[in-house]
Scaffold this motif. Structure first.
Motif, PDB file in Angstrom:
ATOM      1  N   MET A 105      -9.344  12.935  23.516  1.00 57.40           N
ATOM      2  CA  MET A 105     -10.779  12.638  23.493  1.00 57.40           C
ATOM      3  C   MET A 105     -11.097  11.703  22.333  1.00 57.40           C
ATOM      4  O   MET A 105     -10.459  11.772  21.286  1.00 57.40           O
ATOM      5  CB  MET A 105     -11.583  13.939  23.357  1.00 57.40           C
ATOM      6  CG  MET A 105     -11.397  14.868  24.543  1.00 57.40           C
ATOM      7  SD  MET A 105     -12.227  16.467  24.361  1.00 57.40           S
ATOM      8  CE  MET A 105     -13.921  16.002  24.090  1.00 57.40           C
ATOM      9  N   ALA A 106     -12.102  10.876  22.523  1.00 56.45           N
ATOM     10  CA  ALA A 106     -12.559   9.993  21.452  1.00 56.45           C
ATOM     11  C   ALA A 106     -13.098  10.843  20.304  1.00 56.45           C
ATOM     12  O   ALA A 106     -13.761  11.861  20.536  1.00 56.45           O
ATOM     13  CB  ALA A 106     -13.645   9.054  21.972  1.00 56.45           C
ATOM     14  N   PRO A 107     -12.837  10.454  19.076  1.00 52.62           N
ATOM     15  CA  PRO A 107     -13.271  11.259  17.929  1.00 52.62           C
ATOM     16  C   PRO A 107     -14.784  11.322  17.732  1.00 52.62           C
ATOM     17  O   PRO A 107     -15.279  12.199  17.033  1.00 52.62           O
ATOM     18  CB  PRO A 107     -12.597  10.580  16.739  1.00 52.62           C
ATOM     19  CG  PRO A 107     -12.254   9.207  17.200  1.00 52.62           C
ATOM     20  CD  PRO A 107     -12.087   9.275  18.683  1.00 52.62           C
ATOM     21  N   ASP A 108     -15.533  10.417  18.352  1.00 52.95           N
ATOM     22  CA  ASP A 108     -16.983  10.394  18.159  1.00 52.95           C
ATOM     23  C   ASP A 108     -17.744  11.289  19.139  1.00 52.95           C
ATOM     24  O   ASP A 108     -18.966  11.359  19.097  1.00 52.95           O
ATOM     25  CB  ASP A 108     -17.509   8.964  18.254  1.00 52.95           C
ATOM     26  CG  ASP A 108     -17.273   8.322  19.611  1.00 52.95           C
ATOM     27  OD1 ASP A 108     -16.298   8.717  20.294  1.00 52.95           O
ATOM     28  OD2 ASP A 108     -18.058   7.433  19.981  1.00 52.95           O
ATOM     29  N   LEU A 109     -17.039  12.012  20.005  1.00 51.83           N
ATOM     30  CA  LEU A 109     -17.718  12.899  20.947  1.00 51.83           C
ATOM     31  C   LEU A 109     -18.235  14.138  20.225  1.00 51.83           C
ATOM     32  O   LEU A 109     -17.678  14.564  19.211  1.00 51.83           O
ATOM     33  CB  LEU A 109     -16.777  13.300  22.085  1.00 51.83           C
ATOM     34  CG  LEU A 109     -16.306  12.154  22.988  1.00 51.83           C
ATOM     35  CD1 LEU A 109     -15.382  12.694  24.088  1.00 51.83           C
ATOM     36  CD2 LEU A 109     -17.480  11.410  23.600  1.00 51.83           C
ATOM     37  N   LYS A 110     -19.288  14.722  20.784  1.00 49.65           N
ATOM     38  CA  LYS A 110     -19.882  15.931  20.205  1.00 49.65           C
ATOM     39  C   LYS A 110     -18.860  17.066  20.229  1.00 49.65           C
ATOM     40  O   LYS A 110     -17.937  17.074  21.044  1.00 49.65           O
ATOM     41  CB  LYS A 110     -21.121  16.334  21.004  1.00 49.65           C
ATOM     42  CG  LYS A 110     -22.255  15.334  20.904  1.00 49.65           C
ATOM     43  CD  LYS A 110     -23.409  15.714  21.808  1.00 49.65           C
ATOM     44  CE  LYS A 110     -24.490  14.641  21.742  1.00 49.65           C
ATOM     45  NZ  LYS A 110     -25.525  14.813  22.751  1.00 49.65           N
ATOM     46  N   PRO A 111     -19.026  18.054  19.349  1.00 46.64           N
ATOM     47  CA  PRO A 111     -18.107  19.192  19.361  1.00 46.64           C
ATOM     48  C   PRO A 111     -18.356  20.106  20.563  1.00 46.64           C
ATOM     49  O   PRO A 111     -19.412  20.067  21.185  1.00 46.64           O
ATOM     50  CB  PRO A 111     -18.418  19.916  18.049  1.00 46.64           C
ATOM     51  CG  PRO A 111     -19.819  19.543  17.726  1.00 46.64           C
ATOM     52  CD  PRO A 111     -20.017  18.153  18.283  1.00 46.64           C
ATOM     53  N   GLY A 112     -17.362  20.940  20.860  1.00 39.41           N
ATOM     54  CA  GLY A 112     -17.503  21.975  21.879  1.00 39.41           C
ATOM     55  C   GLY A 112     -17.699  21.444  23.281  1.00 39.41           C
ATOM     56  O   GLY A 112     -17.249  20.357  23.641  1.00 39.41           O
ATOM     57  N   THR A 113     -18.388  22.227  24.073  1.00 40.88           N
ATOM     58  CA  THR A 113     -18.623  21.903  25.475  1.00 40.88           C
ATOM     59  C   THR A 113     -19.338  20.561  25.659  1.00 40.88           C
ATOM     60  O   THR A 113     -18.973  19.809  26.567  1.00 40.88           O
ATOM     61  CB  THR A 113     -19.396  23.048  26.152  1.00 40.88           C
ATOM     62  OG1 THR A 113     -18.713  24.278  25.867  1.00 40.88           O
ATOM     63  CG2 THR A 113     -19.469  22.866  27.648  1.00 40.88           C
ATOM     64  N   PRO A 114     -20.336  20.212  24.824  1.00 42.25           N
ATOM     65  CA  PRO A 114     -20.965  18.899  25.006  1.00 42.25           C
ATOM     66  C   PRO A 114     -19.977  17.733  24.927  1.00 42.25           C
ATOM     67  O   PRO A 114     -20.090  16.773  25.691  1.00 42.25           O
ATOM     68  CB  PRO A 114     -22.004  18.839  23.880  1.00 42.25           C
ATOM     69  CG  PRO A 114     -22.357  20.270  23.657  1.00 42.25           C
ATOM     70  CD  PRO A 114     -21.059  21.016  23.820  1.00 42.25           C
ATOM     71  N   GLY A 115     -18.989  17.818  24.041  1.00 44.73           N
ATOM     72  CA  GLY A 115     -17.982  16.766  23.953  1.00 44.73           C
ATOM     73  C   GLY A 115     -17.168  16.667  25.228  1.00 44.73           C
ATOM     74  O   GLY A 115     -16.837  15.567  25.691  1.00 44.73           O
ATOM     75  N   ALA A 133      -9.416  23.754  24.587  1.00 45.33           N
ATOM     76  CA  ALA A 133      -9.296  23.776  23.120  1.00 45.33           C
ATOM     77  C   ALA A 133     -10.235  22.759  22.470  1.00 45.33           C
ATOM     78  O   ALA A 133      -9.834  21.972  21.606  1.00 45.33           O
ATOM     79  CB  ALA A 133      -7.854  23.552  22.689  1.00 45.33           C
ATOM     80  N   ALA A 134     -11.499  22.791  22.895  1.00 48.16           N
ATOM     81  CA  ALA A 134     -12.491  21.864  22.341  1.00 48.16           C
ATOM     82  C   ALA A 134     -12.591  22.042  20.829  1.00 48.16           C
ATOM     83  O   ALA A 134     -12.445  23.150  20.302  1.00 48.16           O
ATOM     84  CB  ALA A 134     -13.853  22.108  22.982  1.00 48.16           C
ATOM     85  N   VAL A 135     -12.831  20.958  20.146  1.00 45.84           N
ATOM     86  CA  VAL A 135     -13.053  20.995  18.703  1.00 45.84           C
ATOM     87  C   VAL A 135     -14.413  21.639  18.473  1.00 45.84           C
ATOM     88  O   VAL A 135     -15.416  21.233  19.084  1.00 45.84           O
ATOM     89  CB  VAL A 135     -13.021  19.572  18.106  1.00 45.84           C
ATOM     90  CG1 VAL A 135     -13.400  19.585  16.638  1.00 45.84           C
ATOM     91  CG2 VAL A 135     -11.654  18.942  18.316  1.00 45.84           C
ATOM     92  N   VAL A 136     -14.448  22.663  17.632  1.00 49.17           N
ATOM     93  CA  VAL A 136     -15.701  23.372  17.368  1.00 49.17           C
ATOM     94  C   VAL A 136     -15.884  23.584  15.867  1.00 49.17           C
ATOM     95  O   VAL A 136     -14.906  23.790  15.144  1.00 49.17           O
ATOM     96  CB  VAL A 136     -15.769  24.729  18.103  1.00 49.17           C
ATOM     97  CG1 VAL A 136     -15.660  24.532  19.607  1.00 49.17           C
ATOM     98  CG2 VAL A 136     -14.703  25.678  17.637  1.00 49.17           C
ATOM     99  N   PRO A 137     -17.120  23.528  15.402  1.00 51.08           N
ATOM    100  CA  PRO A 137     -17.363  23.785  13.981  1.00 51.08           C
ATOM    101  C   PRO A 137     -17.013  25.229  13.615  1.00 51.08           C
ATOM    102  O   PRO A 137     -17.314  26.153  14.369  1.00 51.08           O
ATOM    103  CB  PRO A 137     -18.868  23.545  13.818  1.00 51.08           C
ATOM    104  CG  PRO A 137     -19.288  22.766  15.013  1.00 51.08           C
ATOM    105  CD  PRO A 137     -18.343  23.153  16.111  1.00 51.08           C
TER     106      PRO A 137
END
Length: 183
Positions: free
Chosen positions: A6-16, A154-158
């Protein structure tokens, strides 16, 4: 690291993830918009609470933190009450109707067959309408999907729960349709 590139500028979690594949992300965000924000006899805070409760049962931290924060920001009693409800719905200071609907959401998150006639009768006795029962089951089913979507890829999440405060404020202000866009 996400299971897909995924592109690094996408929103975290499900929105990304929704931004990653907007063809599927748009209808998913529209479903959340209808279920959690459209006019309804259940408050937005209560519907968000159902989503957070199911997400807690599914151990999806992103959805739990997001939807509990959205609920807390819209709930008249705020964060402390939302936390009490999520910790122990049976003894929480909420209506018998919401307790019955949360019980239905628990069952639906386990299996559709786990929702019993007795649970539905209890919810009706507590004042729940057919639409409220329908939408509770659909919120639970949808959040099982959203939870598995987020965690399964495994979405990136805060990690910091404070990061969810501005995300929740944005959802309250702009809705879920904004989640599938890269603005």
């Amino acid at each position: 690291m996400p299971h897909v590139t995924m592109a690094p500028d996408l929103k975290p979690g499900t929105p990304g993830l929704m931004q990653y594949r907007p063809e599927t992300g748009r209808p998913l965000s529209q479903l959340a918009e209808v279920l959690l924000r459209d006019a309804h006899s259940l408050s937005r805070a209560d519907r968000e609470l159902i989503a957070a409760h199911v997400s807690a049962l599914n151990d999806c931290k992103f959805c739990l933190y997001t939807h509990s924060e959205v609920s807390a920001q819209q709930h008249p009693e705020g964060r402390a009450t939302v936390d009490k409800i999520l910790a122990d719905p049976a003894s929480a200071p909420i209506s018998p109707k919401l307790k019955a609907l949360l019980k239905i959401s628990e069952a639906a998150s386990e299996s559709g067959h786990a929702v019993t006639k007795e649970m539905v009768a209890s919810a009706r006795t507590a004042g729940a309408t057919d639409t409220e029962i329908h939408d509770t089951v659909l919120i639970a089913a949808a959040f099982c999907m959203y939870n598995r979507y987020c965690d399964g890829l495994a979405a990136v999440v805060p990690e910091d729960p404070a990061a969810y405060v501005p995300m929740a404020a944005m959802i309250i202000r702009e809705g879920y349709s904004s989640c599938a866009t890269s603005d």
